[in-house]
Design a protein around this motif. Structure first.
Motif, PDB file in Angstrom:
ATOM      1  N   HIS A   1       0.849  -1.195   0.000  1.00  0.00           N
ATOM      2  CA  HIS A   1       0.000   0.000   0.000  1.00  0.00           C
ATOM      3  C   HIS A   1       0.883   1.243   0.000  1.00  0.00           C
ATOM      4  CE1 HIS A   1      -4.371   0.823   0.532  1.00  0.00           C
ATOM      5  NE2 HIS A   1      -3.931   2.051   0.795  1.00  0.00           N
ATOM      6  N   GLY A   2       0.423   2.282  -0.668  1.00  0.00           N
ATOM      7  CA  GLY A   2       1.188   3.515  -0.746  1.00  0.00           C
ATOM      8  C   GLY A   2       0.727   4.563   0.240  1.00  0.00           C
ATOM      9  N   ASP A   3       1.665   5.380   0.708  1.00  0.00           N
ATOM     10  CA  ASP A   3       1.284   6.448   1.637  1.00  0.00           C
ATOM     11  C   ASP A   3       0.691   7.651   0.908  1.00  0.00           C
ATOM     12  OD1 ASP A   3       3.523   7.620   0.485  1.00  0.00           O
ATOM     13  OD2 ASP A   3       4.593   7.926   2.370  1.00  0.00           O
ATOM     14  N   ARG A   4       0.638   7.584  -0.445  1.00  0.00           N
ATOM     15  CA  ARG A   4      -0.015   8.631  -1.234  1.00  0.00           C
ATOM     16  C   ARG A   4      -1.287   8.109  -1.906  1.00  0.00           C
ATOM     17  NH1 ARG A   4       3.578  12.849  -2.514  1.00  0.00           N
ATOM     18  NH2 ARG A   4       4.991  13.099  -0.738  1.00  0.00           N
ATOM     19  N   ASP A   5      -1.839   7.033  -1.403  1.00  0.00           N
ATOM     20  CA  ASP A   5      -3.035   6.451  -2.003  1.00  0.00           C
ATOM     21  C   ASP A   5      -4.219   7.397  -1.789  1.00  0.00           C
ATOM     22  OD1 ASP A   5      -5.443   4.882  -2.468  1.00  0.00           O
ATOM     23  OD2 ASP A   5      -4.166   3.111  -2.396  1.00  0.00           O
ATOM     24  N   PRO A   6      -4.838   7.907  -2.872  1.00  0.00           N
ATOM     25  CA  PRO A   6      -5.940   8.855  -2.703  1.00  0.00           C
ATOM     26  C   PRO A   6      -7.277   8.193  -2.380  1.00  0.00           C
ATOM     27  CG  PRO A   6      -5.529   8.511  -5.041  1.00  0.00           C
ATOM     28  CD  PRO A   6      -4.473   7.728  -4.292  1.00  0.00           C
ATOM     29  N   TYR A   7      -7.348   6.858  -2.501  1.00  0.00           N
ATOM     30  CA  TYR A   7      -8.599   6.140  -2.269  1.00  0.00           C
ATOM     31  C   TYR A   7      -8.706   5.608  -0.848  1.00  0.00           C
ATOM     32  CZ  TYR A   7      -9.555   6.198  -7.288  1.00  0.00           C
ATOM     33  OH  TYR A   7      -9.821   6.592  -8.573  1.00  0.00           O
ATOM     34  N   PHE A   8      -7.673   4.895  -0.408  1.00  0.00           N
ATOM     35  CA  PHE A   8      -7.723   4.211   0.884  1.00  0.00           C
ATOM     36  C   PHE A   8      -6.514   4.623   1.721  1.00  0.00           C
ATOM     37  CE2 PHE A   8      -9.492   1.173  -2.278  1.00  0.00           C
ATOM     38  CZ  PHE A   8     -10.829   1.292  -1.908  1.00  0.00           C
ATOM     39  N   PRO A   9      -6.723   5.276   2.861  1.00  0.00           N
ATOM     40  CA  PRO A   9      -5.589   5.669   3.711  1.00  0.00           C
ATOM     41  C   PRO A   9      -4.952   4.453   4.375  1.00  0.00           C
ATOM     42  CG  PRO A   9      -7.663   6.240   4.750  1.00  0.00           C
ATOM     43  CD  PRO A   9      -8.001   5.777   3.360  1.00  0.00           C
TER      44      PRO A   9
ATOM     45  N   LEU B   1       4.557  -0.763   3.316  1.00  0.00           N
ATOM     46  CA  LEU B   1       4.000   0.572   3.178  1.00  0.00           C
ATOM     47  C   LEU B   1       4.992   1.398   2.369  1.00  0.00           C
ATOM     48  CD1 LEU B   1       2.593   1.120   6.795  1.00  0.00           C
ATOM     49  CD2 LEU B   1       1.405   0.247   4.756  1.00  0.00           C
ATOM     50  N   GLU B   2       4.606   1.732   1.150  1.00  0.00           N
ATOM     51  CA  GLU B   2       5.534   2.287   0.171  1.00  0.00           C
ATOM     52  C   GLU B   2       5.480   3.813   0.135  1.00  0.00           C
ATOM     53  OE1 GLU B   2       7.707   0.487  -1.915  1.00  0.00           O
ATOM     54  OE2 GLU B   2       7.191  -1.054  -0.454  1.00  0.00           O
ATOM     55  N   PRO B   3       6.582   4.491   0.486  1.00  0.00           N
ATOM     56  CA  PRO B   3       6.613   5.958   0.428  1.00  0.00           C
ATOM     57  C   PRO B   3       6.439   6.448  -1.017  1.00  0.00           C
ATOM     58  CG  PRO B   3       8.452   5.105   1.723  1.00  0.00           C
ATOM     59  CD  PRO B   3       7.835   3.935   1.026  1.00  0.00           C
ATOM     60  N   GLY B   4       5.554   7.414  -1.194  1.00  0.00           N
ATOM     61  CA  GLY B   4       5.364   8.034  -2.497  1.00  0.00           C
ATOM     62  C   GLY B   4       4.491   7.269  -3.467  1.00  0.00           C
ATOM     63  N   PHE B   5       4.079   6.073  -3.111  1.00  0.00           N
ATOM     64  CA  PHE B   5       3.263   5.247  -4.004  1.00  0.00           C
ATOM     65  C   PHE B   5       1.816   5.688  -3.909  1.00  0.00           C
ATOM     66  CE2 PHE B   5       1.146   0.858  -4.431  1.00  0.00           C
ATOM     67  CZ  PHE B   5       0.946   1.014  -5.799  1.00  0.00           C
ATOM     68  N   GLY B   6       1.162   5.809  -5.081  1.00  0.00           N
ATOM     69  CA  GLY B   6      -0.237   6.190  -5.147  1.00  0.00           C
ATOM     70  C   GLY B   6      -1.157   4.988  -5.092  1.00  0.00           C
ATOM     71  N   HIS B   7      -1.893   4.770  -6.170  1.00  0.00           N
ATOM     72  CA  HIS B   7      -2.933   3.741  -6.117  1.00  0.00           C
ATOM     73  C   HIS B   7      -2.841   2.764  -7.285  1.00  0.00           C
ATOM     74  CE1 HIS B   7      -6.758   2.023  -4.866  1.00  0.00           C
ATOM     75  NE2 HIS B   7      -7.176   2.078  -6.126  1.00  0.00           N
ATOM     76  N   ALA B   8      -2.712   1.499  -6.962  1.00  0.00           N
ATOM     77  CA  ALA B   8      -2.950   0.368  -7.875  1.00  0.00           C
ATOM     78  C   ALA B   8      -1.996   0.359  -9.071  1.00  0.00           C
ATOM     79  CB  ALA B   8      -4.405   0.345  -8.303  1.00  0.00           C
TER      80      ALA B   8
END
Length: 287
Positions: free
Chosen positions: A229-237, A257-264
Motif C-alpha cells: 500500500h502507498g502512503d499517497r493512495d488517494p482512495y484508501f488511507p 508501506l511504500e513511500p510516495g506510491f499512489g494507487h494500484a
C-alpha cells in the motif's frame, strides 16, 4: 467479438500455446464468459519451450474500470514475464467479458476460472496478484478457495499479493471513494460508467453482503500473503492495510508501506513490481 475459443478449464482440453501467448474465453462457475490472456515466461519462449510447463504462473487481477487490454495492466503484467508465465483477464462487466460488475463480490468466480486455466495449462504453482478491487478479490478468493488435492482443476492459489486494497466495505472517507459510490449506486452514475468508463455495473445491492477483505485475511494462512500500500493512495488511507495486516497471521503475512506510491496498477513503478516478483519467487521457492 469473442476474444478466443471458449474454455471450461475444469473439463476441456486447452489449445496449444504459442510464443505470442494465447487468448481464451473462460466460463466461470456461475456461467459468465470471461476474456483471458496467457503469456509464457520469457526465458521459456527464448528456449523454445512454449507449451505447458510445470513452473510458476502469475494470475493478475485489475482494478475497477480496468481490463486486460488497459495499458497500465499490460505494463504491470509485462514486468513479471521474466519470472513467471502470466495470466490476465477482464472481470465481469469489464472489457469484452460478459455479465455486469458486482464490484468485488462475484468477481471471485472470475479469478477462480483464471486460476483453474493456469493449472490446466500445466502450471503446478500459481500465485495471484490483485490491484485495488482486484486486491480485495484475491484476498477473498484465497480465503474461499483453500488448498486441496484438486490437481489440474484446482482453483486455490499458492501465494497472494494484494496491492492498494480496501480493508472494509462501504468506505466513503475520501473524495475518490465518494465518487465511486455515486457511480455504483446511482442510475446516472452507472450510465456514466458504462458509456465513459466501459464498465457495466449490476444495479442490485449485495444480498447477502460478501465476506469483507479484513474478515477474509485470517483464513488465508498458511498461504503466503503480501500486502502492499502507498502512503499517497488517494482512495484508501493507511489504516486499511494496517487493519488487514493486524488480522493476518504474522508468520505468513508481510506488509509493505511504500513511500510516495499512489494507487494500484496505474501508479506501480517498475522497481516495486520487480520487488513483488522477487517476493513471490522467494516465498514459493521456500515451500
Amino acid at each position: 467479438m469473442s476474444p478466443g475459443p471458449e474454455v471450461d478449464p475444469g473439463r476441456s482440453r486447452v489449445p496449444s500455446i504459442t510464443s505470442r501467448g494465447h487468448r481464451a474465453s473462460l466460463l466461470t462457475a456461475d456461467g459468465v464468459r470471461i476474456e483471458a490472456a496467457y503469456t509464457p515466461r520469457s526465458d521459456a519462449v527464448a528456449a523454445g519451450r512454449t507449451g505447458a510447463a510445470d513452473d510458476l504462473a502469475l494470475v493478475v487481477a485489475h482494478g475497477f474500470t480496468g481490463s486486460l487490454d488497459r495499458p497500465a495492466l499490460r505494463r504491470a503484467a509485462a514486468a513479471f514475464h521474466g519470472r513467471a508465465a502470466v495470466v490476465t483477464f477482464s472481470f465481469r462487466g469489464h472489457g469484452r467479458s460478459g455479465g455486469r460488475s458486482t464490484v468485488g463480490d462475484r468477481e471471485v468466480e472470475d479469478l477462480a476460472a483464471a486460476v483453474r486455466w493456469a493449472r490446466a495449462l500445466g502450471h503446478r504453482r500459481v500465485a495471484t496478484l490483485g490491484f485495488s478491487m482486484g486486491g480485495s478479490v484475491v484476498l477473498r478468493h484465497a480465503a474461499l478457495h483453500r488448498p486441496a488435492h484438486g490437481g489440474r482443476t484446482a482453483a486455490h492459489t499458492d501465494a497472494v499479493v494484494s496491492v492498494s486494497a480496501p480493508a472494509r466495505w462501504y468506505y466513503r472517507g475520501t473524495a475518490p471513494m465518494r465518487r465511486l459510490h455515486w457511480a455504483v449506486t446511482r442510475p446516472t452514475g452507472r450510465l456514466v460508467s458504462r458509456v465513459g468508463l466501459r464498465t457495466r455495473i449490476h444495479p442490485e445491492d449485495w444480498d447477502p453482503v460478501p465476506l469483507s477483505p479484513v474478515a477474509a485475511v485470517p483464513l488465508i494462512a498458511p498461504v503466503p500473503l503480501l500486502l502492499v500500500h502507498g502512503d499517497r493512495d488517494p482512495y484508501f488511507p493507511l489504516d486499511h492495510p494496517r487493519m488487514l495486516s493486524a488480522a493476518a497471521d504474522p508468520a505468513t503475512c508481510d506488509l509493505w508501506l511504500e513511500p510516495g506510491f499512489g494507487h494500484a496498477e496505474n501508479a506501480a513503478a517498475p522497481d516495486l513490481l520487480d520487488r513483488i516478483g522477487g517476493w513471490i519467487a522467494e516465498r514459493l521457492d521456500n515451500q
